[in-house]
Design a protein around this motif. Structure first.
Motif, PDB file in Angstrom:
ATOM      1  N   PHE A   1       8.299  11.547  -3.560  1.00  9.61           N
ATOM      2  CA  PHE A   1       7.728  10.549  -3.118  1.00  9.61           C
ATOM      3  C   PHE A   1       7.970   9.274  -4.084  1.00  9.61           C
ATOM      4  O   PHE A   1       7.823   9.422  -5.108  1.00  9.61           O
ATOM      5  N   ASP A   2       7.801   8.140  -3.543  1.00  9.78           N
ATOM      6  CA  ASP A   2       8.321   7.014  -3.931  1.00  9.78           C
ATOM      7  C   ASP A   2       7.368   6.036  -5.037  1.00  9.78           C
ATOM      8  O   ASP A   2       6.851   5.220  -4.577  1.00  9.78           O
ATOM      9  N   GLY A   3       6.439   7.074  -5.734  1.00 13.42           N
ATOM     10  CA  GLY A   3       5.328   6.550  -6.576  1.00 13.42           C
ATOM     11  C   GLY A   3       5.428   7.213  -7.790  1.00 13.42           C
ATOM     12  O   GLY A   3       6.344   8.126  -8.152  1.00 13.42           O
TER      13      GLY A   3
ATOM     14  N   GLN B   1      11.050   8.943 -13.287  1.00 11.18           N
ATOM     15  CA  GLN B   1      10.040   7.755 -13.413  1.00 11.18           C
ATOM     16  C   GLN B   1      10.547   6.763 -12.101  1.00 11.18           C
ATOM     17  O   GLN B   1      11.453   6.841 -11.720  1.00 11.18           O
ATOM     18  N   VAL B   2       9.466   6.199 -11.760  1.00 13.57           N
ATOM     19  CA  VAL B   2       9.510   5.094 -10.709  1.00 13.57           C
ATOM     20  C   VAL B   2       9.698   3.516 -11.410  1.00 13.57           C
ATOM     21  O   VAL B   2       9.330   3.559 -12.610  1.00 13.57           O
ATOM     22  N   ARG B   3      10.640   2.813 -11.225  1.00 10.66           N
ATOM     23  CA  ARG B   3      10.725   1.447 -11.955  1.00 10.66           C
ATOM     24  C   ARG B   3       9.985   0.409 -11.013  1.00 10.66           C
ATOM     25  O   ARG B   3      10.191  -0.642 -10.924  1.00 10.66           O
ATOM     26  N   PHE B   4       8.458   0.616 -11.214  1.00 10.55           N
ATOM     27  CA  PHE B   4       7.646  -0.451 -10.876  1.00 10.55           C
ATOM     28  C   PHE B   4       6.126  -0.331 -11.267  1.00 10.55           C
ATOM     29  O   PHE B   4       5.941   0.861 -11.623  1.00 10.55           O
ATOM     30  N   LEU B   5       5.527  -1.445 -11.297  1.00  7.03           N
ATOM     31  CA  LEU B   5       3.943  -1.226 -11.632  1.00  7.03           C
ATOM     32  C   LEU B   5       3.086  -1.140 -10.511  1.00  7.03           C
ATOM     33  O   LEU B   5       1.841  -0.943 -10.720  1.00  7.03           O
ATOM     34  N   GLY B   6       3.473  -1.794  -9.368  1.00  5.81           N
ATOM     35  CA  GLY B   6       2.607  -1.808  -8.252  1.00  5.81           C
ATOM     36  C   GLY B   6       3.467  -2.343  -6.991  1.00  5.81           C
ATOM     37  O   GLY B   6       4.578  -2.434  -6.977  1.00  5.81           O
ATOM     38  N   HIS B   7       2.793  -2.646  -6.030  1.00  7.00           N
ATOM     39  CA  HIS B   7       3.142  -2.962  -4.730  1.00  7.00           C
ATOM     40  C   HIS B   7       2.184  -3.912  -3.899  1.00  7.00           C
ATOM     41  O   HIS B   7       1.113  -3.628  -3.792  1.00  7.00           O
TER      42      HIS B   7
ATOM     43  N   LEU C   1      -0.766  -3.936   6.215  1.00  3.75           N
ATOM     44  CA  LEU C   1      -0.713  -3.146   7.353  1.00  3.75           C
ATOM     45  C   LEU C   1      -0.009  -1.901   6.959  1.00  3.75           C
ATOM     46  O   LEU C   1      -0.113  -0.849   7.573  1.00  3.75           O
ATOM     47  N   GLU C   2       0.966  -1.785   5.886  1.00  4.36           N
ATOM     48  CA  GLU C   2       1.640  -0.851   5.329  1.00  4.36           C
ATOM     49  C   GLU C   2       1.397  -0.974   3.932  1.00  4.36           C
ATOM     50  O   GLU C   2       0.829  -1.780   3.272  1.00  4.36           O
ATOM     51  N   ILE C   3       1.589   0.338   3.222  1.00  2.00           N
ATOM     52  CA  ILE C   3       1.204   0.711   1.982  1.00  2.00           C
ATOM     53  C   ILE C   3       2.270   0.404   0.884  1.00  2.00           C
ATOM     54  O   ILE C   3       2.032   0.015  -0.175  1.00  2.00           O
ATOM     55  N   ASP C   4       3.642   0.084   1.384  1.00  2.00           N
ATOM     56  CA  ASP C   4       4.578  -0.161   0.652  1.00  2.00           C
ATOM     57  C   ASP C   4       5.090  -1.661   1.258  1.00  2.00           C
ATOM     58  O   ASP C   4       6.307  -1.632   1.345  1.00  2.00           O
ATOM     59  N   GLU C   5       4.067  -2.494   0.879  1.00  3.29           N
ATOM     60  CA  GLU C   5       4.775  -3.906   1.519  1.00  3.29           C
ATOM     61  C   GLU C   5       5.402  -4.725   0.296  1.00  3.29           C
ATOM     62  O   GLU C   5       5.527  -3.856  -0.881  1.00  3.29           O
ATOM     63  N   TRP C   6       5.651  -6.023   0.359  1.00  8.50           N
ATOM     64  CA  TRP C   6       6.248  -6.688  -0.758  1.00  8.50           C
ATOM     65  C   TRP C   6       5.255  -7.645  -1.126  1.00  8.50           C
ATOM     66  O   TRP C   6       4.141  -8.112  -0.340  1.00  8.50           O
ATOM     67  N   PRO C   7       5.453  -8.369  -2.371  1.00  3.58           N
ATOM     68  CA  PRO C   7       6.401  -8.005  -3.450  1.00  3.58           C
ATOM     69  C   PRO C   7       6.179  -6.738  -4.055  1.00  3.58           C
ATOM     70  O   PRO C   7       4.990  -6.264  -3.918  1.00  3.58           O
ATOM     71  N   VAL C   8       7.255  -6.209  -4.701  1.00  2.63           N
ATOM     72  CA  VAL C   8       6.839  -4.998  -5.528  1.00  2.63           C
ATOM     73  C   VAL C   8       6.957  -5.503  -7.149  1.00  2.63           C
ATOM     74  O   VAL C   8       7.621  -6.453  -7.523  1.00  2.63           O
ATOM     75  N   LEU C   9       6.167  -4.976  -7.965  1.00  2.00           N
ATOM     76  CA  LEU C   9       6.186  -5.535  -9.236  1.00  2.00           C
ATOM     77  C   LEU C   9       7.170  -4.793  -9.912  1.00  2.00           C
ATOM     78  O   LEU C   9       7.089  -3.810 -10.437  1.00  2.00           O
ATOM     79  N   ALA C  10       8.273  -5.355  -9.662  1.00  5.89           N
ATOM     80  CA  ALA C  10       9.450  -4.722 -10.054  1.00  5.89           C
ATOM     81  C   ALA C  10      10.776  -5.621 -10.494  1.00  5.89           C
ATOM     82  O   ALA C  10      10.427  -6.762 -10.136  1.00  5.89           O
ATOM     83  N   LYS C  11      11.702  -5.062 -10.996  1.00  5.55           N
ATOM     84  CA  LYS C  11      12.839  -6.021 -11.493  1.00  5.55           C
ATOM     85  C   LYS C  11      13.548  -6.571 -10.221  1.00  5.55           C
ATOM     86  O   LYS C  11      13.625  -5.598  -9.247  1.00  5.55           O
TER      87      LYS C  11
ATOM     88  N   VAL D   1      -1.495  -9.878  -1.582  1.00  2.94           N
ATOM     89  CA  VAL D   1      -2.464  -8.650  -2.249  1.00  2.94           C
ATOM     90  C   VAL D   1      -1.483  -7.544  -2.707  1.00  2.94           C
ATOM     91  O   VAL D   1      -0.615  -6.983  -2.014  1.00  2.94           O
ATOM     92  N   LEU D   2      -1.868  -7.133  -4.045  1.00  4.73           N
ATOM     93  CA  LEU D   2      -1.117  -6.211  -4.561  1.00  4.73           C
ATOM     94  C   LEU D   2      -1.926  -5.080  -5.323  1.00  4.73           C
ATOM     95  O   LEU D   2      -2.919  -5.377  -5.920  1.00  4.73           O
ATOM     96  N   ALA D   3      -1.465  -3.860  -5.066  1.00  2.75           N
ATOM     97  CA  ALA D   3      -1.902  -2.487  -5.778  1.00  2.75           C
ATOM     98  C   ALA D   3      -1.391  -2.596  -7.148  1.00  2.75           C
ATOM     99  O   ALA D   3       0.108  -2.569  -7.278  1.00  2.75           O
ATOM    100  N   VAL D   4      -2.027  -2.511  -8.249  1.00  2.00           N
ATOM    101  CA  VAL D   4      -1.265  -2.264  -9.583  1.00  2.00           C
ATOM    102  C   VAL D   4      -1.987  -1.072 -10.082  1.00  2.00           C
ATOM    103  O   VAL D   4      -3.015  -0.856 -10.170  1.00  2.00           O
ATOM    104  N   GLU D   5      -0.825  -0.162 -10.452  1.00  5.24           N
ATOM    105  CA  GLU D   5      -1.180   1.213 -10.718  1.00  5.24           C
ATOM    106  C   GLU D   5      -0.618   1.631 -12.085  1.00  5.24           C
ATOM    107  O   GLU D   5       0.367   2.562 -11.805  1.00  5.24           O
ATOM    108  N   PRO D   6      -0.804   1.245 -13.083  1.00  5.45           N
ATOM    109  CA  PRO D   6      -0.274   1.954 -14.445  1.00  5.45           C
ATOM    110  C   PRO D   6      -0.842   3.415 -14.626  1.00  5.45           C
ATOM    111  O   PRO D   6      -1.916   3.777 -14.613  1.00  5.45           O
ATOM    112  N   LYS D   7       0.164   4.223 -14.552  1.00  2.00           N
ATOM    113  CA  LYS D   7      -0.004   5.714 -14.780  1.00  2.00           C
ATOM    114  C   LYS D   7       0.683   6.084 -15.926  1.00  2.00           C
ATOM    115  O   LYS D   7       1.736   5.785 -16.080  1.00  2.00           O
TER     116      LYS D   7
END
Lengths: 400, 400
Positions: A220-222, A327-333, A337-347, A358-364
């Motif tokens: 899973f890409d998370g 590890q995945v290389r992002f902090l959020g997304h 309408l979709e859960i994996d929209e843009w932008p991605v908090l990533a390089k 609207v962004l989900a930020v998920e430090p884990k």
């Protein structure tokens, strides 16, 4: 349909047309259900054509009756698929001029290759080019109506989390906890599915897993996938009983009226091991720091870089957003309408944030054999700051 | 992993290789999660390459650790996607001979065009051709182990239907009934999603709808779609209260260990209108007749044609499998890891049935404004007859 929806979808098509012009495209073919809904207000089977200028047309295979009742654009019967190329050329002579070769955008990141090859044959005077980035960019900025829809989903997620925590007991399985939360969401109107755009990515209402099972590596890409029930759906809750003194990661969302929310809370029955308790604190610090900077002018990649730096300074770099090779290389997304929209908090996402995103930020942080801790909120970017759409209390839920 | 799974996936790859040889393909690239699982026993992110002869390789992006634990084939790290073409050519020199152009099959019916275009660039000495029909054909014949998995799903569906019928009351909404059934399935191990292969097709645990709401036209590629909760997910249960004397269509399935079941029962609180009661009887007659003929030697299109004829003789042709323009042209479908597998009981499927195929047969009649009635069982084709895997009692459920 409502006047508000009519106005909103018209504004969305206008923004798409501006992008088409900017990229020198004659028009755009939208084939994916979510995109069709976003630009028409209807999700029946068919194709949407948006020319660079002028009126769009929704060519519907099924159900035409329902599409005509819901759609905010010109809606016609598709008829034979074989005749679709000729029909488009007839409806849009400016796009398909004899002797020239039109360049049309399309959602090639989701359109199956088989359909692409057929369309390429049918549209003989046109070339289909990948416009997914453009389409995703337009959708990344939400209207006030869309933000409201996500707010409603956030309310449902909060009620469901409350119910889950109320029923949480030592020895309960991950699946049992997930089932309680899911059931509550469904009663509140969760549509029963959450959409992801990525190929082969799937999601239930999220991922609920505790201790070692939460930390298992996953496709899973998370940051955390979970063990799951079977190799045939290898993610999320398993039948492992939840034990004492282990982190319980409750990463959940629901879909209300098409829009999804994503949030994470960590719970524990007893006490977290000190290393994990500290990592949880660092995740909260990263969230606070990100929140402070989450506004127009900063770029997603800056936010990711500074979170990574905080994890490094805390000596937790190897545990940040998954462990080691997983590890995945992002902090959020982005989310909508979709859960994996843009932008991605990533390089690679260097364009600054914009109001309405609207962004989900998920430090884990992941600790193999021990579990995953972290926190996640979904935020709306405003003119000069951000607003948390997530309403669940922000704390480590400690049960006796 | 178990020895049984190892043997079974090896047999599946062998059948695929026979088909590759028969079609003159050098090999096949499987990119979809379900296909990868079917041929390897693992559903991580990556690509499976099956040469026309010799050992297959599973190139994994994530999680390599998990894939190596689950997979029954040679499993390696994918590494950089850019280097995938070179890696394949190195691993399979017989397929990618210098100076020749290999023809490889791939699952182009599900692979996104963007990925297809990238792969075409990477695989410079090879041509990618659509092998979806071939892949679907191999998967259409189930092993005894797969049939057992579907049997288990059928048991769970039966328990959940019982619970739904126990709680069914006049005035309960369609969503409430669906939620009860779904919750029961989930507690019994339903993985929380059902897979469909068709582009833009989605399904929750099925479709529960009563009266007029059940008969609304829908994009869904089935005889009845339902009103749904929103235009953004326009199918299945709505918040309409279930009334007296109207048909309640309970078309449900669940997914246990990756395998799905599909079944339909009709219920009513009170009495069905006479026209609908008669149509229900005709649906049972069609099911009985189909059951009698459901064995190797008959073709899917023959079964569809004779069902259509029975509907015509009963004067119900316009109501059969949807109404008017929204009719679908099939009587049933293959089922397994996906709910829309092959063969389809429809025109164009002329090859005779084979032992091991599993088919959902679903004669239904739609009456706009009144509702949908029908019945559906899932069957396993045996050497000279068929076995119903569905275990729910077969009757019109009449509540006082």
């Amino acid at each position: 349909m409502s006047e508000a929806l009519r106005g909103e979808t018209a504004a969305r098509r206008e923004r798409l047309q501006q992008e088409l012009v900017r990229h020198g495209l004659s028009g755009c073919l939208v084939t994916q259900n979510v995109g069709i809904y976003y630009w028409t207000g209807s999700m029946q089977t068919g194709y949407l054509f948006v020319p660079a200028s002028g009126e769009a047309t929704y060519y519907v295979r099924r159900s035409v009756v329902r599409a005509q009742a819901e759609s905010t654009v010109r809606t016609v019967e598709l008829g034979s698929f074989r005749g679709f190329g000729a029909k488009l050329a007839e409806d849009y002579p400016a796009c398909f001029r004899f002797g020239t070769r039109a360049v049309l955008g399309a959602d090639l990141d989701v359109m199956p290759a088989q359909l692409y090859l057929r369309l390429r044959e049918l549209l003989q005077n046109a070339e289909l080019t990948d416009a997914s980035a453009l389409l995703r960019r337009v959708r990344s900025v939400k209207s006030p109506g869309e933000a409201d829809a996500i707010r409603k989903a956030a309310q449902v997620a909060a009620v469901a989390l409350d119910e889950g925590l109320r029923q949480l007991r030592e020895g309960m399985t991950e699946l049992e906890l997930m089932t309680v939360i899911e059931h509550e969401m469904r009663k509140q109107g969760h549509v029963g599915l959450m959409r992801m755009r990525g190929y082969n990515q799937e999601i239930m209402i999220g991922m609920i897993a505790a201790g070692a099972a939460a930390a298992e590596p996953s496709y899973f890409d998370g940051p955390a996938g979970g063990r799951g029930l079977t190799a045939a759906a290898p993610q999320s809750a398993s039948t492992r009983p939840i034990g004492r003194n282990e982190p319980i990661l409750i990463d959940i969302g629901c879909c209300i009226d098409g829009y999804v929310i994503d949030q994470t809370r960590t719970a524990v029955i007893g006490t977290l091991p000190p290393e994990l308790a500290r990592a949880y604190e660092v995740s909260v610090e990263i969230l606070r720091r990100t929140e402070r900077d989450l506004r127009p002018s900063i770029s997603p990649e800056q936010l990711y870089a500074q979170a990574l730096e905080m994890a490094e300074q805390a000596g937790l770099a190897r545990h940040f957003m998954g462990y080691g090779a997983d590890q995945v290389r992002f902090l959020g997304h982005g989310i909508g309408l979709e859960i994996d929209e843009w932008p991605v908090l990533a390089k690679g996402f260097a364009d600054p944030l914009e109001p309405g995103m609207v962004l989900a930020v998920e430090p884990k942080f992941t600790f193999p054999g021990l579990g995953v801790v972290g926190i996640e909120n979904t935020y709306l970017i405003r003119e000069s700051d951000c607003e948390s759409l997530t309403v669940s209390p922000e704390k480590l839920f400690v049960l006796p």
